[in-house]
Design a protein around this motif. Structure first.
Motif, PDB file in Angstrom:
ATOM      1  N   UNK A 255      49.012  38.920  39.162  1.00  0.00           N
ATOM      2  CA  UNK A 255      47.891  39.541  39.861  1.00  0.00           C
ATOM      3  C   UNK A 255      48.390  40.154  41.158  1.00  0.00           C
ATOM      4  N   UNK A 256      47.439  40.626  41.996  1.00  0.00           N
ATOM      5  CA  UNK A 256      47.872  41.423  43.147  1.00  0.00           C
ATOM      6  C   UNK A 256      47.956  40.644  44.451  1.00  0.00           C
TER       7      UNK A 256
ATOM      8  N   UNK B 223      43.978  45.191  40.078  1.00  0.00           N
ATOM      9  CA  UNK B 223      42.749  45.364  40.845  1.00  0.00           C
ATOM     10  C   UNK B 223      42.061  46.633  40.354  1.00  0.00           C
ATOM     11  N   UNK B 224      40.736  46.675  40.497  1.00  0.00           N
ATOM     12  CA  UNK B 224      39.958  47.792  39.966  1.00  0.00           C
ATOM     13  C   UNK B 224      39.943  48.968  40.945  1.00  0.00           C
ATOM     14  N   UNK B 225      41.130  49.512  41.214  1.00  0.00           N
ATOM     15  CA  UNK B 225      41.250  50.725  42.031  1.00  0.00           C
ATOM     16  C   UNK B 225      42.530  51.436  41.609  1.00  0.00           C
ATOM     17  N   UNK B 226      42.734  52.663  42.116  1.00  0.00           N
ATOM     18  CA  UNK B 226      43.882  53.435  41.685  1.00  0.00           C
ATOM     19  C   UNK B 226      45.210  52.778  42.072  1.00  0.00           C
ATOM     20  N   UNK B 227      45.377  52.293  43.337  1.00  0.00           N
ATOM     21  CA  UNK B 227      46.632  51.597  43.677  1.00  0.00           C
ATOM     22  C   UNK B 227      46.892  50.387  42.776  1.00  0.00           C
TER      23      UNK B 227
ATOM     24  N   UNK C  28      31.702  45.956  34.936  1.00  0.00           N
ATOM     25  CA  UNK C  28      30.256  45.937  35.185  1.00  0.00           C
ATOM     26  C   UNK C  28      29.949  45.232  36.497  1.00  0.00           C
ATOM     27  N   UNK C  29      29.061  45.844  37.274  1.00  0.00           N
ATOM     28  CA  UNK C  29      28.674  45.245  38.554  1.00  0.00           C
ATOM     29  C   UNK C  29      29.649  45.496  39.663  1.00  0.00           C
ATOM     30  N   UNK C  30      30.639  46.376  39.439  1.00  0.00           N
ATOM     31  CA  UNK C  30      31.590  46.705  40.500  1.00  0.00           C
ATOM     32  C   UNK C  30      32.608  45.620  40.776  1.00  0.00           C
ATOM     33  N   UNK C  31      33.102  44.944  39.748  1.00  0.00           N
ATOM     34  CA  UNK C  31      34.116  43.903  39.914  1.00  0.00           C
ATOM     35  C   UNK C  31      35.376  44.500  40.550  1.00  0.00           C
TER      36      UNK C  31
ATOM     37  N   UNK D  62      38.364  42.574  41.595  1.00  0.00           N
ATOM     38  CA  UNK D  62      39.614  41.925  41.194  1.00  0.00           C
ATOM     39  C   UNK D  62      39.287  40.660  40.423  1.00  0.00           C
ATOM     40  N   UNK D  63      40.316  39.912  40.049  1.00  0.00           N
ATOM     41  CA  UNK D  63      40.096  38.731  39.218  1.00  0.00           C
ATOM     42  C   UNK D  63      39.304  37.657  39.964  1.00  0.00           C
ATOM     43  N   UNK D  64      39.504  37.530  41.284  1.00  0.00           N
ATOM     44  CA  UNK D  64      38.728  36.550  42.052  1.00  0.00           C
ATOM     45  C   UNK D  64      37.250  36.905  42.027  1.00  0.00           C
ATOM     46  N   UNK D  65      36.940  38.191  42.179  1.00  0.00           N
ATOM     47  CA  UNK D  65      35.560  38.659  42.117  1.00  0.00           C
ATOM     48  C   UNK D  65      34.976  38.399  40.730  1.00  0.00           C
ATOM     49  N   UNK D  66      35.778  38.645  39.702  1.00  0.00           N
ATOM     50  CA  UNK D  66      35.332  38.413  38.324  1.00  0.00           C
ATOM     51  C   UNK D  66      35.019  36.937  38.080  1.00  0.00           C
ATOM     52  N   UNK D  67      35.878  36.059  38.594  1.00  0.00           N
ATOM     53  CA  UNK D  67      35.637  34.619  38.451  1.00  0.00           C
ATOM     54  C   UNK D  67      34.388  34.186  39.197  1.00  0.00           C
ATOM     55  N   UNK D  68      34.166  34.770  40.381  1.00  0.00           N
ATOM     56  CA  UNK D  68      32.982  34.426  41.174  1.00  0.00           C
ATOM     57  C   UNK D  68      31.690  34.851  40.483  1.00  0.00           C
TER      58      UNK D  68
END
Length: 560
Positions: free
Chosen positions: A142-143, A186-190, A217-220, A222-228
């Motif tokens: 992960x990042x 992570x859900x961005x270009x970088x 969906x819902x603007x996730x 990264x993985x921490x956000x997805x887990x939350x």
């Protein structure tokens, strides 16, 4: 304090309709028992397992006043909220990534004095949690360190690189040989570019590489956000299972690139100072001490260990810094060690507690290395480890193998351990029965043993007043020939061999020529009270030993 800062101190955070759920830090929580919400500019917390608010805040290093939300217009002073250790293969801390609030990241490295140096200059860079990932067959990349922590909390092996996206290094591929690698961007270009870069660098090392894209969906983010938001281990593994194996656009293996450093960059590079166990003689790294049996090698090693553990004087004249010393006496027993130490110790003082003795030690490949590493982890101020003898730990020769290669690789692993941990490792060994002019050629075994060592000592028979001559050579040490005295089990330095072993008559001649200049043999004989023929014979021997030279006039003089 704001809600984001509060939540960053918790593990397993996920969003709920009423606020958030997280693992309670006040008890061993596997069910996310802590509820967090906000009302009237105040953070409200409740542990469904019954933990009191004061206890929860204490575990979070917070006070009741921290539950009141900080006004948005008031700038927050940066403070540390998390520290992440980056360790080498054996667990030694190389550097740390430090997370601040407001959100910022900085790196620092430890100094010998226990302080921190806020730079990575001269530090070996490694992936996060390297010792743990080396043991795994399947790894998620992960990042960031926070993402790694949240995955590890749900029993998913994970790592990342320091300093964020775009910083993955080619040389880390060897750590992932034969492993199944899943990369979560992570859900961005970088983040997407970083995932492709990591996949490209690991493709020819790992068993398989996948880029695992989480539902957006819902603007996730990264993985921490997805887990939350309700993600869990089972869902993650299911998504990873369905992800396709990543393949590079070009099937050809990339052209290997020579890694160089310019002379200008090398000139500016800073290295920590060399650590000496015995100043001028024994430095960090691996040293071989070789000599004939029963010539006092073990006495020499035990005396050095005692001096370092006591913080006293080694070999009669070299002041040493105090530290822990480990002596593996694999050819002795405790009774013999007790007798020897009683002869070596200062009679007015007890033996030091920082001298550690071992008489029973398994082969390195059968648990010995693991025991040694565990001991070094406990005694972090170790300055000297002695293994007496090398033959007791050297693996047996393998059928149809190259003995030089086997010896070089075995000694090389021990040398790397000593360098990485910063201590001196002294291996006591034997010399060959047949003579050899070059000291290193007398060391028993293949040249793989001496080739992998940082320095080599050979203990030879001496001439009065010296009991022995210690030949010293190495990579970071000046070549020396030292006259040694051995008396009652105690070794001491007499001086440079060429100065100590000179006869009284030769010394007189050298002093005479230094004072008077070139002289004829007859004049030298008159000064010595020796017959001319005897004087000529002595001068001939001195010339052969390069102590004097002939002039064109037939006189004798000192070498220029």
């Amino acid at each position: 304090m704001n809600v984001e800062s509060f939540l960053e101190r918790l593990s397993g955070v996920r969003k709920t309709t009423a606020g958030w759920q997280a693992q309670c830090p006040a008890h061993e929580d596997r069910k996310a028992s802590l509820s967090i919400s906000v009302a009237d500019d105040k953070i409200l917390i409740h542990c469904h397992a019954g933990c009191e608010t004061a206890v929860i805040l204490e575990k979070m290093s917070l006070k009741p006043k921290d539950l009141f939300l900080t006004p948005l217009h008031k700038p927050a002073k940066p403070y540390i909220v998390a520290v992440y250790d980056y360790r080498d293969e054996v667990g030694k801390v190389l550097f740390q990534t430090v997370r601040f609030q407001p959100k910022d990241f900085r790196q620092r490295q430890p100094t010998p004095g226990g302080a921190w140096y806020w730079t990575l200059k001269g530090v070996k860079l490694v992936p996060y949690r390297l010792p743990e990932i080396l043991k795994e067959l399947s790894i998620f990349i992960v990042e960031g360190e926070k993402d790694v922590g949240n995955l590890v909390a749900i029993d998913v092996p994970a790592t990342c690189n320091p300093m964020g996206a775009g910083k993955w290094r080619d040389e880390w591929g060897t750590y992932f040989e034969g492993k199944e690698v899943s990369i979560i961007p992570d859900n961005d270009e970088p983040g997407r570019k970083h995932a492709i870069d990591v996949a490209r660098k690991l493709h020819y090392h790992a068993k398989s590489v996948k880029i695992v894209t989480l539902p957006e969906a819902g603007g996730v983010k990264d993985v921490s956000d997805w887990l939350a938001r309700g993600g869990n281990k089972e869902k993650l593994l299911a998504i990873a299972e369905k992800a396709p194996t990543w393949e590079p656009a070009s099937k050809g293996k990339p052209e290997s690139k020579l890694k160089t450093i310019t002379a200008a960059d090398l000139e500016d590079k800073e290295f920590p100072p060399v650590k000496w166990a015995v100043p001028g003689l024994l430095t960090e790294g691996l040293t071989i001490l070789a000599g004939r049996p029963k010539r006092g090698k073990s006495w020499l090693g035990l005396g050095l260990a005692l001096a370092i553990a006591s913080g006293g004087t080694a070999l009669g004249k070299l002041k040493v810094e105090r530290g822990d010393a480990l002596y593996l006496a694999l050819e002795d027993n405790e009774r013999r060690l007790q007798n020897r130490l009683s002869m070596l110790k200062d009679p007015e003082h007890r033996l030091p507690r920082r001298l550690h003795l071992v008489t029973d030690f398994p082969p390195l490949q059968l648990g010995g290395m693991a025991q040694l590493l565990k001991w070094l982890d406990e005694f972090k101020e170790t300055r000297l480890v002695i293994i007496d003898t090398l033959g007791r730990i050297l693996p047996s020769a393998k059928a149809n193998s190259n003995q030089f290669t086997d010896d070089y690789q075995f000694i090389g692993k021990l040398q790397k351990l000593a360098i990485d941990r910063g201590f001196a490792l002294l291996l006591i060994h034997h010399i060959r029965k047949e003579g050899a002019e070059y000291a290193l050629d007398r060391v028993a075994g293949t040249t793989g043993i001496t080739g992998a060592a940082d320095s080599v000592w050979v203990l030879d028979i001496g001439k009065p007043p010296a009991n022995a001559i210690l030949h010293v050579t190495g990579r970071d040490i000046e070549t020396q020939e030292i006259a040694m005295k051995f008396d009652g089990g105690i070794w001491s330095i007499l001086g440079e061999a060429r100065d100590v072993l000179i006869s009284e008559e030769r010394r007189t001649i050298i002093e005479l020529l230094a004072r008077e200049g070139p002289l004829y043999p007859k004049d030298i004989g008159n000064h010595l009270g020796k017959a001319c023929e005897a004087t000529r014979y002595l001068l001939f021997a001195m010339k052969k030993d390069s102590q004097v030279v002939n002039t064109e006039q037939g006189k004798y003089a000192l070498p220029s």
